[in-house]
Motif scaffolding. Structure first.
Motif, PDB file in Angstrom:
ATOM      1  N   THR A  95     -10.217  -0.155  67.881  1.00 53.44           N
ATOM      2  CA  THR A  95     -10.316  -0.026  69.185  1.00 53.44           C
ATOM      3  C   THR A  95     -11.857   0.068  69.711  1.00 53.44           C
ATOM      4  N   ARG A  96     -11.567   1.496  70.169  1.00 51.77           N
ATOM      5  CA  ARG A  96     -12.911   1.070  71.729  1.00 51.77           C
ATOM      6  C   ARG A  96     -13.317   2.838  71.926  1.00 51.77           C
ATOM      7  N   GLY A  97     -12.699   3.394  70.861  1.00 54.11           N
ATOM      8  CA  GLY A  97     -13.212   4.569  71.634  1.00 54.11           C
ATOM      9  C   GLY A  97     -12.840   5.214  72.598  1.00 54.11           C
ATOM     10  N   ASP A 149       6.121   7.295  69.308  1.00 53.31           N
ATOM     11  CA  ASP A 149       7.950   6.955  68.959  1.00 53.31           C
ATOM     12  C   ASP A 149       8.289   4.860  68.713  1.00 53.31           C
ATOM     13  N   LYS A 150       7.249   4.461  69.344  1.00 49.85           N
ATOM     14  CA  LYS A 150       7.932   3.313  69.135  1.00 49.85           C
ATOM     15  C   LYS A 150       7.765   2.463  67.765  1.00 49.85           C
ATOM     16  N   TYR A 151       6.749   2.806  66.764  1.00 51.00           N
ATOM     17  CA  TYR A 151       7.030   2.623  65.267  1.00 51.00           C
ATOM     18  C   TYR A 151       6.900   3.892  64.998  1.00 51.00           C
ATOM     19  N   ARG A 152       6.942   4.788  64.928  1.00 50.81           N
ATOM     20  CA  ARG A 152       6.977   5.907  63.539  1.00 50.81           C
ATOM     21  C   ARG A 152       8.601   5.575  62.482  1.00 50.81           C
ATOM     22  N   ASP A 153       8.991   4.716  63.026  1.00 54.15           N
ATOM     23  CA  ASP A 153      10.309   4.410  62.376  1.00 54.15           C
ATOM     24  C   ASP A 153       9.964   3.159  61.520  1.00 54.15           C
ATOM     25  N   HIS A 154       9.176   2.144  61.611  1.00 52.80           N
ATOM     26  CA  HIS A 154       8.567   0.920  60.547  1.00 52.80           C
ATOM     27  C   HIS A 154       8.304   1.574  59.427  1.00 52.80           C
ATOM     28  N   PRO A 155       8.580   0.365  58.564  1.00 47.64           N
ATOM     29  CA  PRO A 155       8.993   0.617  57.406  1.00 47.64           C
ATOM     30  C   PRO A 155       7.301   1.017  56.087  1.00 47.64           C
ATOM     31  N   ARG A 156       6.532  -0.098  57.049  1.00 42.70           N
ATOM     32  CA  ARG A 156       4.846   0.168  56.582  1.00 42.70           C
ATOM     33  C   ARG A 156       4.246   0.606  57.655  1.00 42.70           C
ATOM     34  N   VAL A 157       4.553   1.893  57.904  1.00 39.83           N
ATOM     35  CA  VAL A 157       3.081   2.371  59.418  1.00 39.83           C
ATOM     36  C   VAL A 157       3.953   3.860  58.164  1.00 39.83           C
ATOM     37  N   VAL A 158       1.998   3.937  58.143  1.00 35.17           N
ATOM     38  CA  VAL A 158       1.774   5.285  57.140  1.00 35.17           C
ATOM     39  C   VAL A 158       1.248   6.302  58.050  1.00 35.17           C
ATOM     40  N   GLN A 159       0.858   6.066  59.017  1.00 34.05           N
ATOM     41  CA  GLN A 159      -0.357   6.797  59.478  1.00 34.05           C
ATOM     42  C   GLN A 159      -0.577   6.486  60.901  1.00 34.05           C
ATOM     43  N   ILE A 160      -0.934   8.123  61.681  1.00 30.78           N
ATOM     44  CA  ILE A 160      -1.473   7.767  63.122  1.00 30.78           C
ATOM     45  C   ILE A 160      -2.932   8.219  63.184  1.00 30.78           C
ATOM     46  N   GLY A 161      -3.855   7.476  63.725  1.00 30.97           N
ATOM     47  CA  GLY A 161      -5.472   7.119  64.139  1.00 30.97           C
ATOM     48  C   GLY A 161      -6.254   7.354  65.041  1.00 30.97           C
ATOM     49  N   VAL A 162      -6.738   8.459  64.688  1.00 29.71           N
ATOM     50  CA  VAL A 162      -7.712   9.073  66.212  1.00 29.71           C
ATOM     51  C   VAL A 162      -8.553   8.548  66.093  1.00 29.71           C
ATOM     52  N   PRO A 163      -9.988   8.722  67.128  1.00 35.98           N
ATOM     53  CA  PRO A 163     -11.326   9.098  66.964  1.00 35.98           C
ATOM     54  C   PRO A 163     -12.180   9.846  66.198  1.00 35.98           C
TER      55      PRO A 163
END
Length: 363
Positions: A95-97, A149-163
């Motif tokens: 993304t852009r920081g 909350d929007k994507y937590r149950d998507h079967p192909r989402v495996v982590q959360i990203g922060v800068p």
């Protein structure tokens, strides 16, 4: 698919660091952003102080119509799955920081998430082999929780990203609700150097470096400040299920650093009663790394022994950093044991992200 080792054996391969982008700024604005943010100003991917000599991205990684490198799922799939023998790829949108306006920062992150899910994770041909990182803005807790909350149950989402280039250390209490939400979603946190020039602090305690080489050599070390702070603040004691992936290399520096922390921590544990263990005791099960191009001693006789210190065997995962110029190869020092090789190339990532791939070394 598989990757072939120098001795002729073939092993599964998980690429834990694949960076994806929009085809252009126009693509981002017109197709995934809405007003009042679509017409706002924010930095280009290329707007940073340290352009890599020779170009930021590897040749041939552009889209078929000249789109930005790493923006065409078909091109990326060919390079990873066909040419490099990758079984599965963990996508990390760039993304852009950190933006001055936290709402704008969240809008940019949300656009990247929507792009990744619709174009990549749900791709009709390649989606099954992609797994995704949902980007959140740590400066906007409400917006970050909304994206989780929007994507937590998507079967192909495996982590959360922060800068990596935050404005505060990630052990501080203002971030605790975010980490608690990540635990509730049963996902690890990936921390990666961001592209575009946001308003983060300088990459060194002494300010900005002069050249790209200095920046690249030092920037990943900022994980040490975050990690030290998280241990001292008792984050891992308070949150035993929290997992952090330091996704920009420098795992080789963990050992001397944590030895030093243990040395100074032993006589001073009474100053942090909320973190009563030795600092190194908080590493197993909490701390992971993506292998960087410059990590470790290289193909030396003692490479396997060095990799085993401080439990790094169970912490480090291979990542190519595709489509960036270095394109880390899935090469393993000859001194590594078969178990060390397998953990680096696929087993650690498979266990962390819950991926089902072939469990046997193929001959």
């Amino acid at each position: 698919m598989a990757t072939t080792q120098p001795d002729g054996t073939q092993t599964p391969l998980i690429d834990a660091s694949v960076h994806i982008f929009f085809g252009s700024n126009k693509d981002l604005r017109q197709n995934f952003m809405r007003e009042p943010f679509r017409s706002r100003g924010f930095p280009d991917y290329e707007m940073d102080w340290y352009g890599a000599p020779g170009g930021e991205y590897a040749k041939g990684t552009e889209g078929s119509d000249g789109q930005y490198p790493g923006s065409d799922p078909d091109v990326v799939a060919k390079h990873l799955f066909t040419d490099r023998g990758v079984d599965m790829a963990i996508l990390h949108p760039m993304t852009r920081g950190i933006m001055p306006d936290r709402h704008l920062g969240t809008a940019i992150a949300a656009a990247h998430n929507e792009m990744m899910v619709t174009r990549w994770l749900e791709h009709p041909e390649h989606g099954e082999r992609f797994r995704g990182t949902i980007r959140v803005n740590p400066d906007d807790l409400t917006g970050a929780l909304r994206e989780i909350d929007k994507y937590r149950d998507h079967p192909r989402v495996v982590q959360i990203g922060v800068p990596l280039q935050s404005r505060e250390l990630y052990g501080k209490p203002q971030y605790w609700p975010l980490w608690e939400a990540v635990i509730d979603a049963n996902l690890p946190v990936a921390v990666h150097i961001e592209v575009g020039s946001g308003i983060a602090l300088p990459p060194t305690p002494s300010g900005n470096t002069r050249t790209y080489e200095q920046y690249a050599g030092f920037m990943a070390l900022n994980y040490l400040y975050h990690l030290m702070n998280m241990i001292a603040e008792g984050v891992f004691e308070r949150m035993p299920a929290l997992k952090f992936v330091w996704a920009d290399g420098a795992a080789d520096l963990l050992t001397p650093f944590i030895w030093r922390m243990d040395c100074f921590g032993r006589p001073h544990l009474e100053q942090t009663p909320w973190a009563p263990k030795m600092p190194s005791d908080y590493l197993p099960g909490h701390v992971f790394f993506v292998q960087g191009m410059l990590d470790g001693p290289g193909d030396a006789d003692f490479a396997g022994e060095w990799h085993s210190f401080t439990g790094k065997d169970d912490m480090v995962m291979y990542g190519s950093s595709y489509p960036h110029w270095q394109l880390n190869e899935p090469s393993v020092p000859s001194a590594f044991s078969t178990e060390q090789r397998d953990k680096l190339l696929w087993r650690n990532a498979a266990e962390l992200y819950g991926l089902q791939i072939g469990a046997e070394v193929r001959l």
